[in-house]
Design an enzyme around this catalytic site. Structure first.
Site, short mmCIF file in Angstrom:
data_model
loop_
_atom_site.label_atom_id
_atom_site.label_comp_id
_atom_site.label_asym_id
_atom_site.label_seq_id
_atom_site.Cartn_x
_atom_site.Cartn_y
_atom_site.Cartn_z
N PHE A 11 -56.95 0.22 -20.83
CA PHE A 11 -57.97 -1.42 -19.96
C PHE A 11 -59.29 -1.02 -20.30
O PHE A 11 -59.76 0.36 -20.51
CB PHE A 11 -57.84 -0.98 -18.41
CG PHE A 11 -57.00 -1.59 -17.81
CD1 PHE A 11 -56.41 -2.99 -17.72
CD2 PHE A 11 -55.87 0.26 -17.51
CE1 PHE A 11 -55.16 -3.07 -16.61
CE2 PHE A 11 -54.80 -0.54 -16.90
CZ PHE A 11 -54.04 -1.99 -16.11
N ASP A 12 -60.15 -1.52 -20.65
CA ASP A 12 -60.92 -1.17 -20.70
C ASP A 12 -61.53 -1.85 -19.00
O ASP A 12 -61.15 -2.15 -18.00
CB ASP A 12 -61.69 -3.01 -21.27
CG ASP A 12 -63.66 -3.91 -21.05
OD1 ASP A 12 -64.23 -2.82 -21.65
OD2 ASP A 12 -63.92 -4.47 -20.89
#
Length: 230
Positions: A11-12
């Site tokens: 995930f960003d």
């Protein structure tokens, strides 16, 4: 399809898990005032969420004819850590998604241009840090903030098979960084990138709402099994 332990999701952070724009923009305005500038409130700063700090600070200062990038970066860190980082709520449904993925045995990582120690602080503050197997972020001096290298570090250090990995982010940096490592990438539309930006970057699919993300993740892993990236 059923997710399992061989699956890995990266995930960003900003614009994907947390809504961080207000705290970042507030910190930038404080920096400008410290440097003797009156912030141009008509200037749209939504784009500042995502790029490495040195790049975005340099771009903003150029608007004011100022080149004190290193001084501004130090001021930004001070303002962000004392105030801005606390204005970063988790997007609705993202906590439940992360809990579900973790419960199904999926390996979870964060790959962010933020310094690693700051990302850990924010995840701890929001009660999410325990769900992640690792964090890949910039060094304390903001170097090493490019997404291709951050994602590559996760693949290398945690022995992740790229065919079993999926990157999720809201900016073109997330998509291009994943594809540079031959990893599939989902673009999310609740963050700070536009649909056009993510399409042009070549996102494998777009997701409009966090509540739709789990189904999209399952679809991407099913597609990866049927048609591996080359």
């Amino acid at each position: 399809m059923r997710l399992h332990q061989s699956h890995t999701v990266l995930f960003d952070l900003d614009g994907t898990i947390i809504r961080s724009r207000d705290g970042i923009v507030e910190s930038i305005h404080a920096v400008l005032r410290d440097l003797g500038h009156e912030p141009d409130l008509s200037m749209d700063l939504t784009w500042v969420v995502g790029p490495p700090l040195e790049e975005l600070i340099g771009h903003i200062l150029a608007h004011y004819g100022d080149d004190r990038v290193q001084e501004a970066m130090a001021l930004y860190r001070k303002h962000y850590e004392s105030g801005g980082m606390h204005k970063s709520p988790v997007f609705e449904h993202m906590r439940e998604l992360i809990e579900t993925l973790s419960a199904e045995g999926v390996r979870l990582f964060v790959a962010t241009s933020k310094p690693r120690y700051l990302a850990r602080k924010i995840l701890h503050m929001r009660g999410l840090v325990q769900y992640f197997d690792g964090l890949s972020g910039a060094r304390e001096d903001e170097s090493g903030a490019e997404k291709p290298e951050l994602i590559a570090a996760v693949l290398r250090e945690y022995a992740v098979n790229r065919e079993d990995a999926l990157m999720i982010g809201d900016r073109r940096f997330d998509i291009s960084g994943a594809h540079a490592n031959h990893v599939r990438a989902l673009g999310v539309l609740w963050g700070y990138g536009t649909r056009e930006e993510l399409v042009q970057a070549g996102a494998d699919a777009l997701v409009s709402q966090p509540s739709e993300l789990l189904a999209a993740i399952r679809q991407q892993f099913a597609a990866a099994e049927a048609h591996p990236h080359t």
